[in-house]
Design a protein around this motif. Structure first.
Motif, PDB file in Angstrom:
ATOM      1  N   VAL A 101       0.836  -1.197   0.000  1.00  0.00           N
ATOM      2  CA  VAL A 101       0.000   0.000   0.000  1.00  0.00           C
ATOM      3  C   VAL A 101       0.880   1.260   0.000  1.00  0.00           C
ATOM      4  O   VAL A 101       0.658   2.184  -0.792  1.00  0.00           O
ATOM      5  N   ILE A 102       1.894   1.288   0.847  1.00  0.00           N
ATOM      6  CA  ILE A 102       2.764   2.469   0.926  1.00  0.00           C
ATOM      7  C   ILE A 102       3.528   2.669  -0.379  1.00  0.00           C
ATOM      8  O   ILE A 102       3.587   3.771  -0.919  1.00  0.00           O
ATOM      9  N   TYR A 103       4.115   1.609  -0.910  1.00  0.00           N
ATOM     10  CA  TYR A 103       4.837   1.732  -2.178  1.00  0.00           C
ATOM     11  C   TYR A 103       3.920   2.139  -3.317  1.00  0.00           C
ATOM     12  O   TYR A 103       4.351   2.809  -4.252  1.00  0.00           O
ATOM     13  N   GLY A 104       2.663   1.738  -3.237  1.00  0.00           N
ATOM     14  CA  GLY A 104       1.716   2.076  -4.291  1.00  0.00           C
ATOM     15  C   GLY A 104       1.303   3.539  -4.299  1.00  0.00           C
ATOM     16  O   GLY A 104       0.906   4.062  -5.337  1.00  0.00           O
ATOM     17  N   TRP A 105       1.395   4.204  -3.150  1.00  0.00           N
ATOM     18  CA  TRP A 105       0.884   5.568  -3.059  1.00  0.00           C
ATOM     19  C   TRP A 105       1.932   6.645  -2.819  1.00  0.00           C
ATOM     20  O   TRP A 105       1.717   7.795  -3.167  1.00  0.00           O
ATOM     21  N   LEU A 106       3.039   6.296  -2.229  1.00  0.00           N
ATOM     22  CA  LEU A 106       4.067   7.301  -1.938  1.00  0.00           C
ATOM     23  C   LEU A 106       5.030   7.376  -3.114  1.00  0.00           C
ATOM     24  O   LEU A 106       5.546   6.352  -3.555  1.00  0.00           O
ATOM     25  N   THR A 107       5.252   8.557  -3.626  1.00  0.00           N
ATOM     26  CA  THR A 107       6.045   8.705  -4.848  1.00  0.00           C
ATOM     27  C   THR A 107       7.549   8.795  -4.607  1.00  0.00           C
ATOM     28  O   THR A 107       8.302   8.920  -5.557  1.00  0.00           O
ATOM     29  N   GLU A 153      -6.613   1.791   3.160  1.00  0.00           N
ATOM     30  CA  GLU A 153      -6.455   3.227   2.974  1.00  0.00           C
ATOM     31  C   GLU A 153      -5.064   3.640   3.430  1.00  0.00           C
ATOM     32  O   GLU A 153      -4.521   3.073   4.375  1.00  0.00           O
ATOM     33  N   CYS A 154      -4.529   4.653   2.748  1.00  0.00           N
ATOM     34  CA  CYS A 154      -3.202   5.181   3.084  1.00  0.00           C
ATOM     35  C   CYS A 154      -3.302   6.702   3.094  1.00  0.00           C
ATOM     36  O   CYS A 154      -3.657   7.308   2.078  1.00  0.00           O
ATOM     37  N   VAL A 155      -3.037   7.307   4.238  1.00  0.00           N
ATOM     38  CA  VAL A 155      -3.066   8.761   4.358  1.00  0.00           C
ATOM     39  C   VAL A 155      -1.623   9.244   4.515  1.00  0.00           C
ATOM     40  O   VAL A 155      -0.928   8.851   5.455  1.00  0.00           O
ATOM     41  N   ILE A 156      -1.197  10.066   3.575  1.00  0.00           N
ATOM     42  CA  ILE A 156       0.154  10.635   3.611  1.00  0.00           C
ATOM     43  C   ILE A 156       0.007  12.045   4.170  1.00  0.00           C
ATOM     44  O   ILE A 156      -0.608  12.911   3.544  1.00  0.00           O
ATOM     45  N   HIS A 157       0.550  12.252   5.352  1.00  0.00           N
ATOM     46  CA  HIS A 157       0.404  13.533   6.045  1.00  0.00           C
ATOM     47  C   HIS A 157       1.470  14.529   5.584  1.00  0.00           C
ATOM     48  O   HIS A 157       2.473  14.149   4.980  1.00  0.00           O
ATOM     49  N   HIS A 158       1.244  15.789   5.898  1.00  0.00           N
ATOM     50  CA  HIS A 158       2.230  16.828   5.594  1.00  0.00           C
ATOM     51  C   HIS A 158       3.512  16.558   6.379  1.00  0.00           C
ATOM     52  O   HIS A 158       3.456  16.076   7.521  1.00  0.00           O
TER      53      HIS A 158
END
Length: 176
Positions: free
Chosen positions: A18-24, A135-140
């Motif tokens: 999930v993290i690899y799929g969404w974090l660039t 779900e994956c939420v990438i915070h500031h």
């Protein structure tokens, strides 16, 4: 062109996908040295530059991460699961300090990440995956500029509060 320390909760082995799929970011995962012995996974992770550490040897762990940072250059994310292991029941565990010491020592801002739904998709101890909504939420990013060793506990608590607060909202939304 910036590198970050990425801090995520750890519910399941599925978190990684999930993290690899969404974090660039180009992510390098910090993992316990014991995983190097897992057939296929260990060698594959080593070949792509993931970082194996001895969790009982802080000097070795710090050196391994710093060596990787020098070798890899800018624009990467060093991914830590500060709980130290996957949750056995879906609840968040206490965060260990190593990732926060590393961030402060190297003055690398922290990107908190909250993952939810992966525990249900691939529970710890199971070799079977299940249908689930992850779900994956990438915070500031959270700045560590000017922080030092004496700030590590507060920084850890601040990041954990961001992740925990979002996790609890996602859990209650999924339940109701």
């Amino acid at each position: 062109d910036r590198s970050y320390v990425v801090i995520s909760n750890h519910q399941s082995m599925y978190d990684i996908f999930v993290i690899y799929g969404w974090l660039t970011l180009d992510l390098k995962w910090v993992m316990k040295k014991e995983l190097r012995k897992v057939p296929g996974i260990g060698m594959g992770c080593e070949k792509v530059g993931h970082i194996f550490i001895d969790r009982r040897n802080h000097a070795q762990a710090s050196k391994a991460i710093n060596d990787a940072l020098e070798r890899l250059g800018d624009g990467i994310g060093i991914l830590f699961f500060p709980e130290g292991t996957r949750s056995r029941d879906g609840r968040l565990l206490p965060f260990k300090k190593g990732a926060f010491h590393f961030a402060v020592q190297n003055q690398m801002d922290i990107v908190p990440v909250t993952v939810h739904g992966t525990w249900e998709a691939w529970p710890p101890g199971s070799w079977i995956t299940y249908r689930s909504h992850a779900e994956c939420v990438i915070h500031h990013p959270i700045s560590v500029a000017g922080l030092n060793r004496s700030d590590v506990d507060d920084l850890r608590d601040r990041v954990r509060n961001v992740i925990t607060g979002t996790y609890e909202v996602l859990r209650s939304d999924a339940a109701g």
